[in-house]
Design a protein around this motif. Structure first.
Motif, PDB file in Angstrom:
ATOM      1  N   HIS B 430       0.826  -1.211   0.000  1.00 52.62           N
ATOM      2  CA  HIS B 430       0.000   0.000   0.000  1.00 52.62           C
ATOM      3  C   HIS B 430       0.861   1.264   0.000  1.00 52.62           C
ATOM      4  N   TYR B 431       1.916   1.268   0.811  1.00 44.56           N
ATOM      5  CA  TYR B 431       2.728   2.483   0.959  1.00 44.56           C
ATOM      6  C   TYR B 431       4.059   2.381   0.240  1.00 44.56           C
ATOM      7  N   TYR B 432       4.140   1.431  -0.718  1.00 45.31           N
ATOM      8  CA  TYR B 432       5.431   1.143  -1.346  1.00 45.31           C
ATOM      9  C   TYR B 432       6.032   2.351  -2.073  1.00 45.31           C
ATOM     10  N   THR B 433       5.209   3.057  -2.842  1.00 42.67           N
ATOM     11  CA  THR B 433       5.762   4.039  -3.772  1.00 42.67           C
ATOM     12  C   THR B 433       6.504   5.178  -3.075  1.00 42.67           C
ATOM     13  N   VAL B 434       5.868   5.750  -2.051  1.00 37.11           N
ATOM     14  CA  VAL B 434       6.530   6.872  -1.383  1.00 37.11           C
ATOM     15  C   VAL B 434       7.857   6.418  -0.768  1.00 37.11           C
ATOM     16  N   ALA B 435       7.836   5.220  -0.156  1.00 32.59           N
ATOM     17  CA  ALA B 435       9.068   4.686   0.432  1.00 32.59           C
ATOM     18  C   ALA B 435      10.128   4.465  -0.647  1.00 32.59           C
ATOM     19  N   HIS B 436       9.679   3.935  -1.774  1.00 28.03           N
ATOM     20  CA  HIS B 436      10.597   3.661  -2.886  1.00 28.03           C
ATOM     21  C   HIS B 436      11.222   4.960  -3.412  1.00 28.03           C
ATOM     22  N   ILE B 437      10.392   5.987  -3.565  1.00 25.23           N
ATOM     23  CA  ILE B 437      10.913   7.259  -4.075  1.00 25.23           C
ATOM     24  C   ILE B 437      11.905   7.868  -3.088  1.00 25.23           C
ATOM     25  N   THR B 438      11.576   7.771  -1.790  1.00 21.97           N
ATOM     26  CA  THR B 438      12.501   8.280  -0.780  1.00 21.97           C
ATOM     27  C   THR B 438      13.855   7.579  -0.896  1.00 21.97           C
ATOM     28  N   ALA B 439      13.822   6.248  -1.029  1.00 25.01           N
ATOM     29  CA  ALA B 439      15.068   5.488  -1.135  1.00 25.01           C
ATOM     30  C   ALA B 439      15.828   5.876  -2.406  1.00 25.01           C
ATOM     31  N   LEU B 440      15.109   5.962  -3.523  1.00 22.68           N
ATOM     32  CA  LEU B 440      15.761   6.311  -4.797  1.00 22.68           C
ATOM     33  C   LEU B 440      16.431   7.677  -4.715  1.00 22.68           C
TER      34      LEU B 440
END
Ligand SMILES: Nc1ncnc2c1ncn2[C@@H]1O[C@H](COP(=O)(O)OP(=O)(O)O)[C@@H](O)[C@H]1O
Ligand SMILES: [Mg+2]
Lengths: 366, 557
Positions: B430-440
Motif C-alpha cells: 500500500h505504501y510502497y511508492t513513497v518509500a521507494h521514491i525516498t530510497a531512490l
C-alpha cells in the motif's frame, strides 16, 4: 610479426572497439596497443569518447563490438571484477563514511589477509602518496589534492597491472594540479605500473605521457610521443588541438612547394596532393624565425609588425608580409628577442618560415 | 555473505536478487490488482460475464446515488481544503511571521491519527451530544456536512505538504526582479506566485480528491444514512459477499486515483523544468501587515485543527460527555466494550513494527538494485514500474484486490488470509511508492562510481552496499521506517478487509466500538494510536540528531 607476437609485446591490446548509445556512435573501430609500464594519455575535446573507451577497457560499460586483451588474456566479455585494474575517477568516489586508512585498505580486507599485514600495506601506501599522518581522518576533512591522493593510493593498494585515471586532476586548482602532475608521473615511473590517463588538457598530456592518443568524434586521430604529436601532427585536427597553429589557405605549386596569396613557400615534406589543388598550410607561431635571419634562408619574407600581445615569456606578433595580398601570420617572439631586437609595431623586419616546421593538410579538414 | 565461496559470480547474484524483487512485487502488487480486474468481469460463480456487472451497477439507483454522493463530498472537501492549505503554505514559506515551526507541526497532527479520529472529534463538538451543537442550527452533522468537515481536517496536511514544497521551490530571482520593477504585491501574487505554484495546486487538488473519495473511516463513523462508494464497497464485499460488485465499485474508485497519478507525474516534470538550475531560494522580506494577517489566519486554522483533535482526546478521558465532565480512565478499559480489549493495540504495534522492519529492508534493497546495478536493465525497469504502481491504487482498492487474491480457493497462499502476515504484506504494498521514491532519491545523491570502484578492487557489490551505501543512506532509511510505521498504525481502508478474529487492529477496533455506540472508547483507542505515532516520530527526530551527530562523525566537516 605474428598475432601472437603482438599480444606478447603489448600489455593492453584493443581491436575494432565500437560502442553506441542509442543511435549515437561514441566509439568507432578503435585499435590501440599499450606496452607494459607505459604511461599513455587519452587526449581530446570533451565528449570525444575518452571516458567511454576507458570504461570499456575497465569493463564498466562493455563495448558493443571488438576485443580487449589485458596481459595476454582475452577479457572482452569479463566483468570488471575479473580484470586487473585500479581506477581513479574525476569525483574520486571516496567512501565518505570510512576513514582514509579504511578507504585505502578497502580492496585488501576482502582478500583474507592478516590484519597486521593489511595495516602495514595501508601505512606504506599512505607514505607513498605523502599522507602518512592522515589515516584516521575522513575524506571530508581533506583538501581536494589530498583526496585525489587517497583515491590514487586506494587504486594502487591491490597492486593492479593497469592503472586507469579519468581526469584525475581536473577538479583541482591550477597550482595544485601542476604539482600533483609531477608527483604522479614520478610515482608511476617508480612503480612501473602501466597507466592510462584521460585528460582534455593538452599541456597535462604533453607533460606526463610517454605516448598520447589523440581522439576526436569517437576515433583515434593519432598515437605518438608528445614530441611527435607536437612536431608532426598527423591531421589538421591534432595540429589545431595540440598547441597553437596558424592555418593558411594554399595552392599546391610543386612536389614541395605551395603558394599562399602572393607568397611562395617551400615545404620539407611532399604535399601529397596534385599541383593546383587547394590545401591548408599550417605552422606554429613559435616556429617563425625572427632573429638572425640569414639572407638566403628559405621562405624568407619582409614583414610589417602589427599588433603585439604581451603573454609573459613571449609576445604574439601579427606579421603582415609586405608583398600585396599576403595573409597576416601570427609569430611568437621571446621576451629576450623582443628586447634584443627592439621590436615595435610598425617595424618592417625579415622573417623566415623553416620548411621543416611547415605542415600541409588537405583543405577539407579543419 | 558467502556467495563467493559458493562459486557464484556477482552478475548471477545480482540477477537472482533482482528476479526475486520482481517476483515479490508481482505477487504483492500486480497479481492482487489483476484479480480485482478479472473479478469485475465475472459473476458470483466465477464465470466470465463481460461487462454485465458494470451494466448492473449503472442500473442500480442506490449505487449510482453513492457515486454522486462521493463525487460531491470529495469535490466540496477539495474546494475547502485547497485554498486554506494554500494560504497556510504561503504563510509558512513566504512570510516572516513568528512560530512557523509550531504551526507547521500543528497542521501535521492529522497525519498521526486514523482518518476517523477527525470524525469522532467533530461528533464531540457538533454531534448530538456536542458541546457546540447549537452552532449547527438544527442541521445534522451525520451526513455530508460531517463527512466534508472531517475529510477536510484529515486531508489538510496532505495538501499542505505538497503546496509547501511547490511554494518553496519557486524561483526567488523572479520575485526580486518584480520587486525591483516596483510591481504591486497583488500583481506579483497573480502573475508570479500563483502560476509558479500552479502544478502544486493541481497535484494537491487531485491528491485530496482521491484521499477523500476513497476514504472509508470518516463516512463509516459520521456518514449516517449517507452512502458513498467506499462504504458501498465494504457492504458489498463484507456484508453481502458480492465480490463482483465490490470489484466494480473498486474499479470506479480507481479512476480518480489513476488520473491523479498521471496529472502528478506531468506536474512534477513541468515543475522541475520551470526551475532552472540557477534558481535561487526566496528569502521573504519583513512586511508587518502581511506577516500579521497571515499569522492570525495560520493561528486560527492551526488551533482549529489542534483543538478538534484535542477535544477528542479530552473526550476520551471524560466520564459521560457532555453531562459529567469529570476525568476517568474507564474508557481505556477496552475490554468493557470490545471483546478483544487491548489486543487490537498489540496487533497494531506488531503490524507497524513488522511493516517498518520488513518493508524498509525490502524497499531499500530493491531500490538499490534498481538504481545501482548495471546488469539486467529490463528487469530493473520492470521492478521500478511495479514499485510506482501503488501510488495510483487507493488502499481500499488494494484491500479488495487482496481479499480476492488471498481468499481465492485456487491460491495456495490462502492459508495466509486473516493472518498478520498478509496484513504486513498489504501495508508494505500500500505504501510502497513513497518509500521507494525516498530510497531512490537518497541513492541518486551518492556518487555513482562506488560500485565501479568496488568492482575494480574486486569487492562484491553487496559488501559495498552494507559498508558504504546503507550507512550513508541511514537518514533516508529511518525516514522510510517511520513513514511505514505511522501509516501502518493509522490505516483502516485496506486492512479492514483482511483482519482475522485474532488479528483485529486498533484502528479497526475503533470502527467497531463506534458502531457499538462506545464513542468515548473509540476516541480513547484513537488517542492511543495518535500518542504512539507521535512518540515514534519524536523518537525519529531524536535518533536523527544522534545519527547526524555521534554515529556519523564523518558528516561533520
Ligand atoms: N550513458 C550514456 N548515454 C548516452 N550517451 C552517452 C553516455 N555516456 C557517454 N555518452 C556520450 O558519448 C560521448 C562520449 O562521451 P565520453 O566518453 O564521456 O566523452 P569524454 O571524451 O568527454 O570523456 C558523448 O557525446 C556523450 O554524450
Ligand atoms: Mg570524460
Amino acid at each position: 610479426m605474428t598475432v601472437a607476437d603482438t599480444i606478447a609485446s603489448s600489455f593492453l591490446r584493443v581491436r575494432g572497439l565500437g560502442k553506441s548509445f542509442g543511435g549515437f556512435r561514441a566509439l568507432k573501430d578503435v585499435d590501440l596497443d599499450v606496452s607494459r609500464g607505459e604511461f599513455v594519455c587519452f587526449l581530446g575535446p570533451s565528449g570525444c569518447g575518452k571516458t567511454t573507451l576507458l570504461r570499456a577497457i575497465a569493463g564498466l560499460d562493455p563495448q558493443d563490438e571488438g576485443t580487449i586483451h589485458i596481459g595476454g588474456r582475452d577479457v572482452s566479455k569479463a566483468p570488471p571484477s575479473e580484470r586487473d585494474f585500479g581506477i581513479v575517477f574525476q569525483s574520486y568516489a571516496l567512501f565518505p563514511n570510512l576513514t582514509v586508512a579504511k578507504n585505502v585498505g578497502y580492496g585488501l580486507v576482502n582478500r583474507s589477509r592478516p590484519r597486521r599485514e593489511i595495516d602495514a600495506r595501508v601505512a606504506e601506501l599512505l607514505a607513498l602518496v605523502g599522507l602518512a599522518e592522515q589515516g584516521a581522518k575522513f575524506p571530508g576533512q581533506l583538501s581536494g589534492g589530498q583526496q585525489q591522493r587517497v583515491a590514487l593510493a586506494r587504486a594502487l593498494a591491490t597492486s593492479p597491472g593497469l592503472l586507469l585515471l579519468d581526469e584525475p586532476l581536473s577538479a583541482l586548482d591550477a597550482k595544485v594540479r601542476v604539482r600533483l602532475r609531477d608527483e604522479m608521473r614520478a610515482l608511476q615511473q617508480r612503480l612501473g605500473v602501466t597507466t592510462i590517463m584521460v585528460t582534455h588538457d593538452q599541456e597535462e598530456a604533453l607533460a606526463m605521457a610517454d605516448r598520447i592518443v589523440v581522439m576526436n568524434h569517437g576515433v583515434i586521430e593519432q598515437v605518438g610521443t608528445p614530441e611527435e604529436i607536437y612536431r608532426r601532427p598527423a591531421t589538421a585536427f591534432v595540429a589545431d588541438f595540440v598547441g597553437h597553429m596558424t592555418f593558411l589557405d594554399a595552392i599546391v605549386t610543386g612536389p614541395r612547394s605551395v603558394k599562399v596569396g602572393a607568397l611562395d613557400f617551400i615545404v620539407a615534406e611532399d604535399a601529397g596532393a596534385p599541383v593546383g589543388s587547394k590545401v591548408k598550410l599550417a605552422l606554429r607561431p613559435e616556429a617563425v624565425q625572427t632573429r638572425a635571419v640569414a639572407a638566403d634562408a628559405a621562405n624568407r619574407f619582409d614583414a610589417r609588425v602589427g599588433d603585439l600581445a604581451f603573454l609573459g615569456a613571449f609576445c604574439r606578433a601579427q606579421l603582415a608580409p609586405v608583398e600585396p595580398g599576403a595573409p597576416v601570420i601570427a609569430a611568437d617572439i621571446s621576451a629576450n628577442a623582443m628586447r634584443d631586437l627592439g621590436v615595435a609595431t610598425g617595424d618592417v623586419r625579415p622573417v623566415a618560415f623553416p620548411p621543416e616546421a611547415l605542415r600541409v593538410f588537405a583543405a577539407a579538414a579543419s | 555473505m558467502g556467495f563467493r565461496r559458493a562459486g557464484l559470480g556477482e552478475a548471477q547474484v545480482a540477477g537472482a536478487l533482482i528476479t526475486v524483487v520482481c517476483l515479490v512485487l508481482v505477487l504483492i502488487i500486480a497479481l492482487p490488482l489483476w484479480t480485482l480486474l478479472s473479478k469485475s468481469v465475472q459473476n458470483v460463480d466465477g464465470q466470465f460475464v463481460g461487462l454485465a456487472n458494470f451494466a448492473a451497477y449503472v442500473r442500480s439507483p442506490t449505487l449510482v446515488a453513492s457515486l454522486a454522493n462521493s463525487v460531491m463530498v470529495a469535490g466540496l472537501a477539495t474546494a475547502i481544503v485547497i485554498p486554506l492549505a494554500f494560504v497556510y503554505a504561503y504563510a509558512l514559506t513566504r512570510s516572516r511571521m513568528p512560530l512557523k515551526g509550531l504551526f507547521a507541526a500543528a497542521a501535521l497532527l492529522p497525519i498521526f491519527a486514523p482518518s476517523l479520529m477527525a470524525a469522532l472529534a467533530l461528533i464531540y463538538v457538533f454531534g448530538n451530544q456536542g458541546i457546540l451543537k447549537s452552532w449547527m442550527m438544527g442541521a445534522s452533522l451525520y451526513g455530508p456536512v460531517g463527512i466534508v468537515a472531517a475529510e477536510a481536517l484529515y486531508s489538510f496536511p496532505h495538501a499542505l505538504l505538497i503546496l509547501t514544497t511547490a511554494l518553496s521551490l519557486a524561483d526567488g530571482r523572479l520575485r526580486e526582479a518584480a520587486d525591483a520593477l516596483g510591481t504591486t504585491r497583488r500583481r506579483i501574487f497573480w502573475t508570479i506566485t500563483l502560476p509558479g505554484a500552479r502544478y502544486g495546486l493541481v497535484s494537491a487538488a487531485f491528491v485530496v480528491f482521491t484521499l477523500v473519495i476513497t476514504d472509508f473511516g470518516v463516512p463509516k463513523v459520521i456518514g449516517g444514512q449517507f452512502d458513498v462508494l467506499a462504504t458501498d464497497a465494504y457492504r458489498q464485499v463484507v456484508g453481502q459477499q458480492n465480490f463482483p460488485m465490490g470489484a466494480v465499485v473498486g474499479l470506479v474508485l480507481l479512476i480518480p486515483a489513476v488520473a491523479a497519478f498521471f496529472v502528478d507525474r506531468r506536474a512534477q516534470k513541468r515543475q522541475t523544468a520551470l526551475l532552472s538550475a540557477r534558481a535561487t531560494p526566496y528569502f521573504p522580506k519583513r512586511d508587518r501587515q502581511r506577516d500579521w494577517s497571515l499569522f492570525v489566519f495560520t493561528a486560527l486554522v492551526g488551533s482549529a485543527i489542534v483543538a478538534t483533535y484535542g477535544v477528542a482526546v479530552w473526550g476520551s478521558f471524560v466520564r459521560y460527555w457532555p453531562y459529567n465532565l469529570s476525568l476517568t480512565l474507564n474508557n481505556y478499559d477496552f475490554a468493557n466494550v470490545e471483546p478483544t480489549g487491548w489486543e487490537g493495540y498489540v496487533n497494531s504495534l506488531k503490524l507497524a513494527g513488522l511493516t517498518a522492519v520488513i518493508g524498509t529492508a525490502f524497499v531499500f534493497v530493491g531500490a538499490y538494485l534498481i538504481e545501482k546495478l548495471i546488469v539486467f536493465p529490463r528487469l530493473r525497469g520492470f521492478a521500478h514500474f511495479l514499485a510506482m504502481l501503488p501510488m495510483a491504487v487507493p488502499g481500499l482498492v488494494l484491500g479488495l484486490g487482496y481479499v480476492f487474491f488471498f481468499n481465492a480457493s485456487w491460491n495456495p497462499l490462502n492459508v495466509l488470509y486473516g493472518t498478520l502476515i498478509v496484513m504486513v504484506i498489504n501495508t508494505v504494498a500500500h505504501y510502497y511508492t513513497v518509500a521507494h521514491i525516498t530510497a531512490l532519491t537518497s541513492l541518486k545523491q551518492i556518487d555513482r562510481e562506488f560500485e565501479a570502484v568496488s568492482a575494480s578492487l574486486k569487492v562484491p557489490f553487496w559488501r559495498t552496499f552494507s559498508r558504504v551505501t546503507a550507512p550513508i543512506c541511514m537518514p533516508a532509511i529511518l525516514d522510510i521506517a517511520v513513514y511505514l510505521f505511522v501509516n501502518a498504525m493509522t490505516t483502516v481502508s485496506a486492512v479492514i478487509f483482511l483482519y482475522g478474529s485474532s488479528t483485529k487492529l486498533a484502528s479497526i477496533a475503533i470502527v467497531h466500538m463506534d458502531e457499538a455506540g462506545a464513542v468515548a472508547s473509540a476516541a480513547a483507542m484513537g488517542t492511543v494510536i495518535m500518542a504512539t505515532a507521535i512518540g515514534v516520530k519524536l523518537l525519529h527526530v531524536a535518533l536523527n540528531a544522534l545519527v547526524f551527530g555521534r554515529l556519523q562523525r564523518w558528516r561533520v566537516r
